[in-house]
Write a protein that holds these residues in place. Structure first.
Motif, PDB file in Angstrom:
ATOM      1  N   GLY A 226       0.814  -1.208   0.000  1.00  0.00           N
ATOM      2  CA  GLY A 226       0.000   0.000   0.000  1.00  0.00           C
ATOM      3  C   GLY A 226       0.847   1.259   0.000  1.00  0.00           C
ATOM      4  O   GLY A 226       0.547   2.228  -0.709  1.00  0.00           O
ATOM      5  N   GLN A 230       0.905   4.197  -3.011  1.00  0.00           N
ATOM      6  CA  GLN A 230       0.635   5.603  -2.720  1.00  0.00           C
ATOM      7  C   GLN A 230       1.831   6.490  -3.082  1.00  0.00           C
ATOM      8  O   GLN A 230       1.664   7.584  -3.645  1.00  0.00           O
ATOM      9  CB  GLN A 230       0.279   5.758  -1.246  1.00  0.00           C
ATOM     10  CG  GLN A 230      -1.063   5.133  -0.885  1.00  0.00           C
ATOM     11  CD  GLN A 230      -1.381   5.247   0.589  1.00  0.00           C
ATOM     12  OE1 GLN A 230      -0.603   5.804   1.364  1.00  0.00           O
ATOM     13  NE2 GLN A 230      -2.527   4.717   0.991  1.00  0.00           N
ATOM     14  N   ARG A 233       1.978   6.819  -6.901  1.00  0.00           N
ATOM     15  CA  ARG A 233       0.970   7.742  -7.434  1.00  0.00           C
ATOM     16  C   ARG A 233       1.393   9.199  -7.208  1.00  0.00           C
ATOM     17  O   ARG A 233       1.267  10.043  -8.092  1.00  0.00           O
ATOM     18  CB  ARG A 233      -0.385   7.484  -6.783  1.00  0.00           C
ATOM     19  CG  ARG A 233      -1.502   8.389  -7.332  1.00  0.00           C
ATOM     20  CD  ARG A 233      -2.785   8.221  -6.553  1.00  0.00           C
ATOM     21  NE  ARG A 233      -2.604   8.537  -5.149  1.00  0.00           N
ATOM     22  CZ  ARG A 233      -2.570   9.756  -4.637  1.00  0.00           C
ATOM     23  NH1 ARG A 233      -2.654  10.827  -5.431  1.00  0.00           N
ATOM     24  NH2 ARG A 233      -2.416   9.950  -3.346  1.00  0.00           N
ATOM     25  N   ARG A 234       1.931   9.495  -6.041  1.00  0.00           N
ATOM     26  CA  ARG A 234       2.360  10.869  -5.737  1.00  0.00           C
ATOM     27  C   ARG A 234       3.514  11.292  -6.638  1.00  0.00           C
ATOM     28  O   ARG A 234       3.586  12.451  -7.081  1.00  0.00           O
ATOM     29  CB  ARG A 234       2.793  10.954  -4.276  1.00  0.00           C
ATOM     30  CG  ARG A 234       3.072  12.380  -3.782  1.00  0.00           C
ATOM     31  CD  ARG A 234       3.882  12.365  -2.499  1.00  0.00           C
ATOM     32  NE  ARG A 234       5.238  11.880  -2.718  1.00  0.00           N
ATOM     33  CZ  ARG A 234       6.248  12.638  -3.126  1.00  0.00           C
ATOM     34  NH1 ARG A 234       6.067  13.929  -3.363  1.00  0.00           N
ATOM     35  NH2 ARG A 234       7.455  12.115  -3.307  1.00  0.00           N
ATOM     36  N   CYS A 277      -5.060  -0.471  -6.283  1.00  0.00           N
ATOM     37  CA  CYS A 277      -4.724   0.756  -7.012  1.00  0.00           C
ATOM     38  C   CYS A 277      -5.805   1.813  -6.801  1.00  0.00           C
ATOM     39  O   CYS A 277      -5.496   3.003  -6.638  1.00  0.00           O
ATOM     40  CB  CYS A 277      -4.562   0.459  -8.505  1.00  0.00           C
ATOM     41  SG  CYS A 277      -3.037  -0.420  -8.925  1.00  0.00           S
ATOM     42  N   GLN A 279      -7.740   2.073  -4.168  1.00  0.00           N
ATOM     43  CA  GLN A 279      -7.597   2.550  -2.790  1.00  0.00           C
ATOM     44  C   GLN A 279      -6.432   3.524  -2.651  1.00  0.00           C
ATOM     45  O   GLN A 279      -6.472   4.436  -1.814  1.00  0.00           O
ATOM     46  CB  GLN A 279      -7.409   1.358  -1.848  1.00  0.00           C
ATOM     47  CG  GLN A 279      -8.639   0.494  -1.692  1.00  0.00           C
ATOM     48  CD  GLN A 279      -8.406  -0.709  -0.790  1.00  0.00           C
ATOM     49  OE1 GLN A 279      -7.316  -0.869  -0.237  1.00  0.00           O
ATOM     50  NE2 GLN A 279      -9.413  -1.551  -0.636  1.00  0.00           N
ATOM     51  N   ALA A 280      -5.394   3.325  -3.475  1.00  0.00           N
ATOM     52  CA  ALA A 280      -4.227   4.206  -3.409  1.00  0.00           C
ATOM     53  C   ALA A 280      -4.457   5.539  -4.105  1.00  0.00           C
ATOM     54  O   ALA A 280      -3.598   6.419  -4.043  1.00  0.00           O
ATOM     55  CB  ALA A 280      -3.018   3.510  -4.026  1.00  0.00           C
ATOM     56  N   GLY A 281      -5.591   5.699  -4.775  1.00  0.00           N
ATOM     57  CA  GLY A 281      -5.923   6.977  -5.383  1.00  0.00           C
ATOM     58  C   GLY A 281      -5.699   7.078  -6.874  1.00  0.00           C
ATOM     59  O   GLY A 281      -5.850   8.172  -7.440  1.00  0.00           O
TER      60      GLY A 281
END
Length: 312
Positions: A226, A230, A233-234, A277, A279-281
């Motif tokens: 997780g 995240q 993605r950032r 994915c 959930q990670a945004g």
């Protein structure tokens, strides 16, 4: 065993599918035994209207059964088509770990104790040659060529980084295993021995065009996975792409291969990967099966690997 079982099943189903769809002419009490002599449908005057209706319903039921048996026969034929593949692979063991005993019979073992150090030595045996992995990973190049710079998480021996270098795409790699990172650096590749989350977190937001990982996420526990999603993605640019390839646990053969590696934690099903994915945004994600047919029902059960491709 596979050949014998498939042959018996095929013969039995062939016999059943050739049976008449009409009700048999003679039946023992309670329908326990029957002959196969055909006879015409009874007239209403012989058995009454109820008897004719029962005959018609029975005929319809038998016709439906005939269709089901035909479908089963087709399934068995498909099984038989794959049986020679299983038989030819009677020794699903890496060739370098098969030795000949004094009587000539094969055994699992080795006579040469030399091997590459650390996890690299394991990969050389069970992952496959570097050339083989380069060929497999070439599938992902179209997703990456316009997404520089690329961060290869778990770069391993550097197969993807070599492909990107050949394509003129700036890229760096990270790997936690020092022996793998050293092998990649021997090729002149920029690979750092570091934790992926630490590297991703240190990057500027939107600082990379793509994050690629092959056969990595199955090594991570839930919390670490997780955190990596995240952080990726950032770090991705708005038009960036995240790609994570892993073993497909829907495929029976792949499940065996998964547990060959003692460093694997748990298989990750593709439907779970896309959910993580989300959930990670990530804004959207899709699962692909490199080398597959494009038909989900087929690829889900036959392709050994899949990749989730997500975009921020």
């Amino acid at each position: 065993r596979w050949t014998h079982a498939a042959g018996v099943a095929s013969a039995r189903l062939e016999a059943l599918s050739a049976s008449p769809a009409d009700p048999p002419g003679e039946r023992a009490h309670a329908g326990i035994t029957a002959t196969t002599n055909r006879e015409p449908a009874p007239e209403a005057g012989e058995t009454g209207v109820a008897g004719v209706e029962l005959y018609q319903l029975t005929a319809q039921a038998l016709e439906g059964l005939h269709q089901v048996v035909s479908q089963l026969a087709g399934a068995v034929a498909e099984l038989q088509r794959h049986v020679p593949v299983f038989s030819a692979s009677s020794l699903p063991v890496p060739a370098e770990l098969v030795i000949a005993q004094a009587d000539g019979r094969p055994a699992i073992g080795y006579v040469d104790g030399s091997t590459a150090p650390g996890y690299r030595g394991f990969e050389d045996v069970f992952r496959g040659s570097e050339e083989l992995i380069r060929q497999r990973q070439r599938y992902y190049l179209p997703y990456l060529v316009d997404r520089a710079p690329v961060l290869d998480v778990g770069a391993g021996r550097g197969e993807m980084l070599e492909l990107l270098r050949q394509a003129g795409v700036p890229a760096i790699g990270v790997d936690t295993d020092v022996t793998m990172a050293e092998r990649a650096r021997q090729k002149g590749l920029d690979v750092r021995c570091a934790d992926a989350v630490d590297v991703l977190s240190a990057l500027d937001a939107g600082g990379v065009g793509a994050v690629f990982s092959a056969q990595v996420i199955e090594h991570l526990d839930h919390g670490a996975l997780g955190a990596m999603l995240q952080a990726a993605r950032r770090a991705l640019a708005p038009n960036g792409v995240f790609i994570a390839e892993t073993v497909n646990p829907h495929c029976p053969a792949a499940r065996k291969n998964f547990w060959l590696d003692p460093t694997h934690r748990t298989p990750i099903f593709p439907e779970v990967a896309v959910s993580l994915c989300r959930q990670a945004g990530f804004a959207r994600a899709v699962v692909v099966f490199p080398g597959g047919t494009g038909e989900l029902a087929t690829d889900l059960l036959t392709m050994p690997d899949y990749a989730v491709i997500a975009r921020p």
